[in-house]
Design a protein around this motif. Sequence first.
Motif, PDB file in Angstrom:
ATOM      1  N   GLU A   1      -0.688  22.811 -22.642  1.00  0.00           N
ATOM      2  CA  GLU A   1      -0.812  23.194 -24.056  1.00  0.00           C
ATOM      3  C   GLU A   1      -1.526  24.530 -24.225  1.00  0.00           C
ATOM      4  OE1 GLU A   1      -2.636  20.122 -26.410  1.00  0.00           O
ATOM      5  OE2 GLU A   1      -1.024  18.688 -26.004  1.00  0.00           O
ATOM      6  N   GLU A   2      -2.662  24.703 -23.542  1.00  0.00           N
ATOM      7  CA  GLU A   2      -3.497  25.880 -23.789  1.00  0.00           C
ATOM      8  C   GLU A   2      -3.049  27.132 -23.057  1.00  0.00           C
ATOM      9  OE1 GLU A   2      -7.706  25.249 -23.576  1.00  0.00           O
ATOM     10  OE2 GLU A   2      -7.642  24.065 -25.420  1.00  0.00           O
ATOM     11  N   ILE A   3      -2.618  27.000 -21.793  1.00  0.00           N
ATOM     12  CA  ILE A   3      -2.291  28.239 -21.064  1.00  0.00           C
ATOM     13  C   ILE A   3      -0.845  28.321 -20.600  1.00  0.00           C
ATOM     14  CG2 ILE A   3      -4.698  28.532 -20.355  1.00  0.00           C
ATOM     15  CD1 ILE A   3      -3.732  27.833 -17.461  1.00  0.00           C
ATOM     16  N   GLY A   4      -0.071  27.255 -20.803  1.00  0.00           N
ATOM     17  CA  GLY A   4       1.331  27.313 -20.413  1.00  0.00           C
ATOM     18  C   GLY A   4       1.567  27.229 -18.923  1.00  0.00           C
ATOM     19  N   TYR A   5       0.751  26.440 -18.224  1.00  0.00           N
ATOM     20  CA  TYR A   5       0.926  26.224 -16.790  1.00  0.00           C
ATOM     21  C   TYR A   5       0.739  24.752 -16.456  1.00  0.00           C
ATOM     22  CZ  TYR A   5       1.025  31.162 -15.631  1.00  0.00           C
ATOM     23  OH  TYR A   5       1.378  32.486 -15.536  1.00  0.00           O
ATOM     24  N   LYS A   6       1.467  24.303 -15.431  1.00  0.00           N
ATOM     25  CA  LYS A   6       1.265  22.990 -14.837  1.00  0.00           C
ATOM     26  C   LYS A   6       0.590  23.209 -13.498  1.00  0.00           C
ATOM     27  CE  LYS A   6       5.267  20.623 -16.779  1.00  0.00           C
ATOM     28  NZ  LYS A   6       6.501  19.881 -16.475  1.00  0.00           N
ATOM     29  N   ALA A   7      -0.073  22.160 -12.996  1.00  0.00           N
ATOM     30  CA  ALA A   7      -0.694  22.232 -11.674  1.00  0.00           C
ATOM     31  C   ALA A   7      -0.170  21.082 -10.827  1.00  0.00           C
ATOM     32  CB  ALA A   7      -2.213  22.150 -11.790  1.00  0.00           C
TER      33      ALA A   7
ATOM     34  N   LYS B   1     -10.064  33.278 -23.961  1.00  0.00           N
ATOM     35  CA  LYS B   1     -11.022  33.774 -24.934  1.00  0.00           C
ATOM     36  C   LYS B   1     -10.604  33.203 -26.275  1.00  0.00           C
ATOM     37  CE  LYS B   1     -13.053  38.068 -26.638  1.00  0.00           C
ATOM     38  NZ  LYS B   1     -12.959  39.546 -26.581  1.00  0.00           N
ATOM     39  N   GLN B   2     -11.559  32.537 -26.922  1.00  0.00           N
ATOM     40  CA  GLN B   2     -11.235  31.991 -28.227  1.00  0.00           C
ATOM     41  C   GLN B   2     -12.449  32.043 -29.137  1.00  0.00           C
ATOM     42  OE1 GLN B   2     -10.145  27.795 -28.405  1.00  0.00           O
ATOM     43  NE2 GLN B   2     -11.222  27.409 -26.508  1.00  0.00           N
ATOM     44  N   PHE B   3     -12.188  32.097 -30.431  1.00  0.00           N
ATOM     45  CA  PHE B   3     -13.256  32.122 -31.419  1.00  0.00           C
ATOM     46  C   PHE B   3     -13.785  30.715 -31.613  1.00  0.00           C
ATOM     47  CE2 PHE B   3     -15.050  32.057 -35.702  1.00  0.00           C
ATOM     48  CZ  PHE B   3     -15.903  33.148 -35.617  1.00  0.00           C
ATOM     49  N   ARG B   4     -15.091  30.568 -31.557  1.00  0.00           N
ATOM     50  CA  ARG B   4     -15.746  29.283 -31.782  1.00  0.00           C
ATOM     51  C   ARG B   4     -16.544  29.378 -33.073  1.00  0.00           C
ATOM     52  NH1 ARG B   4     -13.424  25.117 -29.223  1.00  0.00           N
ATOM     53  NH2 ARG B   4     -13.364  25.388 -26.965  1.00  0.00           N
ATOM     54  N   HIS B   5     -16.040  28.710 -34.088  1.00  0.00           N
ATOM     55  CA  HIS B   5     -16.636  28.790 -35.427  1.00  0.00           C
ATOM     56  C   HIS B   5     -18.119  28.419 -35.433  1.00  0.00           C
ATOM     57  CE1 HIS B   5     -17.011  28.525 -39.770  1.00  0.00           C
ATOM     58  NE2 HIS B   5     -17.595  27.354 -39.580  1.00  0.00           N
TER      59      HIS B   5
ATOM     60  N   GLY C   1     -19.954  31.273 -34.234  1.00  0.00           N
ATOM     61  CA  GLY C   1     -19.560  32.515 -34.886  1.00  0.00           C
ATOM     62  C   GLY C   1     -19.223  33.642 -33.935  1.00  0.00           C
ATOM     63  N   ASP C   2     -18.590  33.305 -32.799  1.00  0.00           N
ATOM     64  CA  ASP C   2     -18.325  34.340 -31.806  1.00  0.00           C
ATOM     65  C   ASP C   2     -17.130  33.940 -30.940  1.00  0.00           C
ATOM     66  OD1 ASP C   2     -18.677  36.712 -30.413  1.00  0.00           O
ATOM     67  OD2 ASP C   2     -20.608  36.141 -29.520  1.00  0.00           O
ATOM     68  N   TYR C   3     -16.566  34.929 -30.267  1.00  0.00           N
ATOM     69  CA  TYR C   3     -15.534  34.681 -29.265  1.00  0.00           C
ATOM     70  C   TYR C   3     -16.222  34.327 -27.953  1.00  0.00           C
ATOM     71  CZ  TYR C   3     -11.945  36.601 -32.315  1.00  0.00           C
ATOM     72  OH  TYR C   3     -11.088  36.809 -33.357  1.00  0.00           O
ATOM     73  N   LEU C   4     -15.715  33.317 -27.266  1.00  0.00           N
ATOM     74  CA  LEU C   4     -16.274  32.893 -25.993  1.00  0.00           C
ATOM     75  C   LEU C   4     -15.207  32.903 -24.914  1.00  0.00           C
ATOM     76  CD1 LEU C   4     -18.437  29.787 -27.022  1.00  0.00           C
ATOM     77  CD2 LEU C   4     -19.171  32.171 -26.789  1.00  0.00           C
ATOM     78  N   TRP C   5     -15.623  33.242 -23.685  1.00  0.00           N
ATOM     79  CA  TRP C   5     -14.770  33.106 -22.515  1.00  0.00           C
ATOM     80  C   TRP C   5     -14.994  31.719 -21.967  1.00  0.00           C
ATOM     81  CZ3 TRP C   5     -10.925  36.166 -21.621  1.00  0.00           C
ATOM     82  CH2 TRP C   5     -10.972  37.489 -22.055  1.00  0.00           C
ATOM     83  N   GLU C   6     -13.901  30.972 -21.756  1.00  0.00           N
ATOM     84  CA  GLU C   6     -13.995  29.583 -21.333  1.00  0.00           C
ATOM     85  C   GLU C   6     -12.884  29.242 -20.357  1.00  0.00           C
ATOM     86  OE1 GLU C   6     -14.205  26.756 -24.578  1.00  0.00           O
ATOM     87  OE2 GLU C   6     -14.891  28.314 -25.950  1.00  0.00           O
ATOM     88  N   ILE C   7     -13.064  28.104 -19.690  1.00  0.00           N
ATOM     89  CA  ILE C   7     -11.964  27.492 -18.964  1.00  0.00           C
ATOM     90  C   ILE C   7     -11.231  26.602 -19.971  1.00  0.00           C
ATOM     91  CG2 ILE C   7     -12.987  27.625 -16.662  1.00  0.00           C
ATOM     92  CD1 ILE C   7     -13.943  24.723 -16.989  1.00  0.00           C
ATOM     93  N   PRO C   8      -9.952  26.309 -19.762  1.00  0.00           N
ATOM     94  CA  PRO C   8      -9.230  25.446 -20.684  1.00  0.00           C
ATOM     95  C   PRO C   8      -9.857  24.049 -20.741  1.00  0.00           C
ATOM     96  CG  PRO C   8      -7.713  26.558 -19.196  1.00  0.00           C
ATOM     97  CD  PRO C   8      -9.099  26.809 -18.681  1.00  0.00           C
ATOM     98  N   ALA C   9      -9.828  23.450 -21.921  1.00  0.00           N
ATOM     99  CA  ALA C   9     -10.412  22.123 -22.106  1.00  0.00           C
ATOM    100  C   ALA C   9      -9.854  21.503 -23.377  1.00  0.00           C
ATOM    101  CB  ALA C   9     -11.930  22.215 -22.199  1.00  0.00           C
TER     102      ALA C   9
ATOM    103  N   ASP D   1      -6.045  29.921 -31.359  1.00  0.00           N
ATOM    104  CA  ASP D   1      -5.658  31.317 -31.167  1.00  0.00           C
ATOM    105  C   ASP D   1      -6.379  31.779 -29.905  1.00  0.00           C
ATOM    106  OD1 ASP D   1      -4.765  33.922 -31.458  1.00  0.00           O
ATOM    107  OD2 ASP D   1      -6.326  34.452 -32.906  1.00  0.00           O
ATOM    108  N   LEU D   2      -5.683  31.684 -28.778  1.00  0.00           N
ATOM    109  CA  LEU D   2      -6.297  31.935 -27.480  1.00  0.00           C
ATOM    110  C   LEU D   2      -5.752  33.197 -26.840  1.00  0.00           C
ATOM    111  CD1 LEU D   2      -5.880  28.364 -25.933  1.00  0.00           C
ATOM    112  CD2 LEU D   2      -7.755  29.197 -27.341  1.00  0.00           C
ATOM    113  N   GLU D   3      -6.606  33.865 -26.090  1.00  0.00           N
ATOM    114  CA  GLU D   3      -6.178  34.981 -25.245  1.00  0.00           C
ATOM    115  C   GLU D   3      -6.346  34.539 -23.803  1.00  0.00           C
ATOM    116  OE1 GLU D   3      -7.947  39.227 -23.729  1.00  0.00           O
ATOM    117  OE2 GLU D   3      -8.334  38.685 -25.834  1.00  0.00           O
ATOM    118  N   LEU D   4      -5.254  34.490 -23.061  1.00  0.00           N
ATOM    119  CA  LEU D   4      -5.304  34.126 -21.650  1.00  0.00           C
ATOM    120  C   LEU D   4      -5.549  35.378 -20.824  1.00  0.00           C
ATOM    121  CD1 LEU D   4      -4.869  32.251 -19.189  1.00  0.00           C
ATOM    122  CD2 LEU D   4      -2.412  32.668 -19.450  1.00  0.00           C
ATOM    123  N   ARG D   5      -6.539  35.312 -19.921  1.00  0.00           N
ATOM    124  CA  ARG D   5      -6.807  36.450 -19.052  1.00  0.00           C
ATOM    125  C   ARG D   5      -7.052  35.966 -17.630  1.00  0.00           C
ATOM    126  NH1 ARG D   5     -10.932  40.917 -20.690  1.00  0.00           N
ATOM    127  NH2 ARG D   5      -9.313  41.179 -22.254  1.00  0.00           N
TER     128      ARG D   5
END
Length: 185
Positions: free
Chosen positions: A102-108, A68-72, A75-83, A148-152
Motif C-alpha cells: 500500500e505505502e511504497i508499491g513493493y512486495k517482499a 517522507k510524510q507530514f505528521r499532523h 506539525g512536520d514532515y518526518l522520514w520514516e520506514i513504512p508502517a 501523501d508520501l514521498e518514497l526515497r
Amino acid sequence: MGVLKRKGGAMPYTVQKTTNIYQGRIFDVFVEEVALPNGIVKNREVIRHPGAAAMVPVFDNGHIALIKQFRHAVGDYLWEIPAGTLEAKETPLECAQRELVEEIGYKATDFEKLTEILPAPGYTDEHIHIFLATGLTEAEQNLDDDEDLELRPTPFEKTLDMIMEGKIRDGKTIVGLLLAKQRLS
C-alpha cells in the motif's frame, strides 16, 4: 487487594472504574480509576490501540525504502520506514505485507521479525512489530486517501547518518534501522 491481569502480565494495582471518553477510528481513550499498592486512588488516561507493524524494506542494492510524510500531531514532515495499523483479526506479518504494498508499491519475498516495541507505554498499550523486508519486487501502490508520501530509496549508511544528524526522529524508524543494520552486518 485484587490484581487485574492484562496483556503481558499482572498489574500491581486494581482498576476500580473504566470510562471510555473517546472512541475513534484508530484508537480509543479511557480514563481508568486505579487503586495503587499504597492505597492511593488515581486516574490514569490510557489510549487503547490495536497495534501496528513497521518494516525496514531493503532493496537488492542495499538501499532502504524511506518515506517522507507530514505528521499532523507534530506539525512536520518526518522520514520514516513504512508502517501501518493492524486491522481486525490481522496478524502483524499480514499487516506488514499489506502496508508494504500500500505505502511504497513493493512486495517482499522475505520478512524477518526484528523486534516488538512499546512506543509510549506511559499512556498507550500500542505494540509495534518491526520486520526486515527483503527480496523486494514492484507491485501496485495503493495509498489511503489521506496519505501523501514521498518514497526515497536511501543508502543504508546515509540513513544511519540521518539518525545521528537528527534528520530521522521517528522512534520506530530509529529502532528498525539500527536493528536491521545489526542483523545484516
